[in-house]
Design an enzyme around this catalytic site. Structure first.
Site, PDB file in Angstrom:
ATOM      1  N   GLN A   1     110.152 -73.404 -24.041  1.00  0.00           N
ATOM      2  CA  GLN A   1     109.029 -74.304 -24.661  1.00  0.00           C
ATOM      3  C   GLN A   1     108.402 -73.461 -25.786  1.00  0.00           C
ATOM      4  OE1 GLN A   1     109.516 -73.789 -21.317  1.00  0.00           O
ATOM      5  NE2 GLN A   1     108.505 -75.236 -20.283  1.00  0.00           N
TER       6      GLN A   1
ATOM      7  N   ASP B   1      98.104 -72.323 -15.841  1.00  0.00           N
ATOM      8  CA  ASP B   1      98.547 -73.467 -15.184  1.00  0.00           C
ATOM      9  C   ASP B   1      97.394 -73.769 -13.768  1.00  0.00           C
ATOM     10  OD1 ASP B   1     101.184 -74.740 -16.210  1.00  0.00           O
ATOM     11  OD2 ASP B   1     101.201 -72.826 -16.385  1.00  0.00           O
TER      12      ASP B   1
ATOM     13  N   ARG C   1     103.927 -83.002 -10.346  1.00  0.00           N
ATOM     14  CA  ARG C   1     103.865 -81.601 -10.497  1.00  0.00           C
ATOM     15  C   ARG C   1     103.291 -80.950  -9.777  1.00  0.00           C
ATOM     16  NH1 ARG C   1     105.382 -79.424 -16.334  1.00  0.00           N
ATOM     17  NH2 ARG C   1     106.445 -77.791 -14.911  1.00  0.00           N
TER      18      ARG C   1
ATOM     19  N   ASN D   1     101.082 -68.804 -14.411  1.00  0.00           N
ATOM     20  CA  ASN D   1     101.459 -69.447 -15.678  1.00  0.00           C
ATOM     21  C   ASN D   1     103.167 -69.312 -15.726  1.00  0.00           C
ATOM     22  OD1 ASN D   1     100.465 -70.365 -18.484  1.00  0.00           O
ATOM     23  ND2 ASN D   1     101.440 -68.502 -19.021  1.00  0.00           N
ATOM     24  N   LYS D   2     103.388 -69.826 -16.819  1.00  0.00           N
ATOM     25  CA  LYS D   2     104.858 -69.951 -17.291  1.00  0.00           C
ATOM     26  C   LYS D   2     105.843 -68.852 -16.587  1.00  0.00           C
ATOM     27  CE  LYS D   2     106.919 -72.983 -17.889  1.00  0.00           C
ATOM     28  NZ  LYS D   2     107.225 -73.682 -16.869  1.00  0.00           N
TER      29      LYS D   2
ATOM     30  N   ARG E   1     103.993 -82.460 -20.997  1.00  0.00           N
ATOM     31  CA  ARG E   1     103.920 -81.102 -20.009  1.00  0.00           C
ATOM     32  C   ARG E   1     102.670 -80.128 -20.448  1.00  0.00           C
ATOM     33  NH1 ARG E   1     103.959 -77.814 -23.904  1.00  0.00           N
ATOM     34  NH2 ARG E   1     103.802 -76.239 -22.316  1.00  0.00           N
ATOM     35  N   GLY E   2     102.525 -79.048 -19.908  1.00  0.00           N
ATOM     36  CA  GLY E   2     101.346 -78.266 -20.274  1.00  0.00           C
ATOM     37  C   GLY E   2     100.165 -79.002 -19.135  1.00  0.00           C
ATOM     38  N   ALA E   3      99.614 -77.955 -18.420  1.00  0.00           N
ATOM     39  CA  ALA E   3      98.644 -78.232 -17.397  1.00  0.00           C
ATOM     40  C   ALA E   3      97.555 -79.306 -17.768  1.00  0.00           C
ATOM     41  CB  ALA E   3      98.102 -77.093 -16.765  1.00  0.00           C
TER      42      ALA E   3
END
Ligand code: MRU
Length: 337
Positions: free
Chosen positions: A187, A228, A89, A238-239, A55-57
Site C-alpha cells: 500500500q 485501524d 473485514r 495498524n498495518k 480499503r483503509g479503516a
C-alpha cells in the site's frame, strides 16, 4: 483529492453515492490505472471491501454506510445487509462504528442515503481537522516516516496520518517523507507514493526493512501512522509492521504519533488483546503482483495488522486535538456530543 483524470485535474473522493450505486476508486489498479468501480448491490459493496477495491479503516466505514443506504433504496433486508457488511473485514473499527450508527438512523425511520452522506462528509471534515492539529508537528526540514496508506484513499479525502502532511504542504512547509513500501500488499509503494506524487510532496519509497538503517543514521525525525482500531488504553492496531517501527522510534528517541478519527476508537476494547487481527490469504505473501516468488510447497503466514502498545505512542492526533494515548477514555464523552 486532486488527481489527474481523463486528461484534466479533477477533485475526486475515494468513495461516494451516486444514483442507485456506490462508486469508489478501484485501489487494486493504482498507480497505473485510475478507474471507478461501481457496486450496485449490497453483496457487491461487501465484496469490494473484502477484495480491497476499497480499503483503509475510515474508507471502509464510509463504504459500508453507503452500502446500507443502497440496501434501503433497493428494498433489501436491512438487518441481513448490515450483518453481511460486518462480516467483510474484522479489524478496522470504523466499519462497525458506521454500521451501528446507520442502524440507529434506520430504526428512527430516517433516509439512509442522507445519513450516509452526512457520515462521509463528517469523516472528511474530521480528517481535515486531524491535518490542522497535526501540521504543527511538521517544520521546515522535518523528515517523516509513514507506514502503509493512511492518506485520502484510506478515508474519503485528506487521510489521517497524511492529513498533517497535506496541511503543512499547503502552508509551504518543506519536508521529506520516507514511504514504507508495506509488504505484502504494498500500500505504501503503490498508493501512498502515488498520492504524494499527485500532491507534489517530496518523498522516497523504502523497503520495510530499511527503516532501521535510517533511524540509526538519525535521518528520521518523526513517525506518523494511521490506525485501524484503537483500544481504550491507547494500544493501537495498524498495518503489519507498525509495531516494529514504533519500537525502532522509541529506541532512537524519535516521536511516534498515531492519527485517527474518533470512529476508529473502540472504547469496548480494554486493550490491544481485545482487537481481532485479520489473517489474509497466504498467496499475498507467496506471490508478488500475481507472480509466485516462493518455492512450491512452502506455506506462508499473513497477519494483516499488529498492535503497538500505548507506551510507544507519543500522541494520538484526532479531530479534537492531540491527546496522550493514556487519555483516550476522556474522548468517549466527546464522541457522544
Ligand atoms: O489492509 P488495509 O490496507 O485496509 O489497512 C490499512 C491500514 O492499516 C492503514 O495503515 C491505516 O493506517 C489505517 S486506515 C487510515
Amino acid at each position: 483529492m486532486r488527481v489527474l483524470w481523463r486528461g484534466k485535474v479533477t477533485n475526486l473522493k475515494t468513495v461516494w453515492f451516486e444514483g442507485r450505486s456506490v462508486k469508489m476508486i478501484d485501489q487494486r489498479l493504482l498507480p497505473d490505472i485510475l478507474q471507478i468501480h461501481r457496486a450496485d448491490s449490497v453483496e457487491k459493496v461487501a465484496r469490494a471491501i473484502e477484495n480491497m477495491t476499497v480499503r483503509g479503516a475510515p474508507a471502509i466505514g464510509a463504504t459500508a454506510a453507503y452500502g446500507l443506504a443502497l440496501a434501503q433504496i433497493k428494498g433489501e433486508d436491512i438487518k441481513k445487509s448490515c450483518d453481511r457488511l460486518k462480516r467483510t473485514r474484522p479489524t478496522g473499527h470504523d466499519l462497525f462504528y458506521a454500521l451501528d450508527l446507520m442502524m440507529g438512523s434506520w430504526r428512527s425511520g430516517e433516509d439512509l442515503v442522507k445519513t450516509s452522506r452526512t457520515y462521509a462528509a463528517g469523516l472528511e471534515s474530521s480528517c481535515l481537522s486531524i491535518g490542522k492539529h497535526g501540521a504543527r508537528l511538521i517544520k521546515n526540514g522535518t523528515r517523516v516516516l509513514t507506514h502503509c496508506n493512511a492518506g485520502a484513499l484510506a478515508t474519503v479525502d485528506y487521510g489521517t496520518a497524511i492529513a498533517p502532511l497535506r496541511v503543512a504542504h499547503s502552508r509551504k512547509k518543506r519536508f521529506f517523507v520516507f514511504v514504507d513500501e508495506t509488504r505484502p500488499r504494498m500500500q505504501g509503494a503503490l498508493l501512498t507514493a502515488w498520492e504524494r506524487l499527485q500532491e507534489g510532496i517530496d518523498h522516497a519509497i523504502i523497503a520495510d526493512s530499511a527503516a532501521g538503517y535510517y533511524f540509526s543514521k538519525g535521518e528520521i525525525d518523526l513517525v506518523i501512522v494511521g490506525a485501524d482500531r484503537i483500544a481504550a488504553n491507547g494500544d493501537t492496531a495498524n498495518k503489519i509492521g507498525t509495531y516494529t517501527k514504533a519500537v525502532l522510534a522509541a529506541e532512537n528517541g524519535v516521536p511516534f504519533y498515531v492519527a485517527a478519527p474518533l470512529s476508529t476508537i473502540d472504547f469496548a476494547a480494554a486493550s490491544g488483546k481485545d482487537i481481532p487481527i485479520e489473517e489474509r490469504d497466504e498467496e499475498e505473501v507467496l506471490s508478488f503482483h500475481g507472480v509466485r516468488v516462493a518455492p512450491k510447497g512452502s506455506k506462508a503466514l499473513n497477519p494483516a495488522f499488529d498492535v503497538t502498545p500505548a507506551k510507544y505512542i507519543t500522541g494520538i492526533i484526532t479531530e479534537k486535538g492531540i491527546v496522550s494515548p493514556h487519555d483516550i477514555r476522556k474522548l468517549r464523552q466527546v464522541n457522544r456530543q
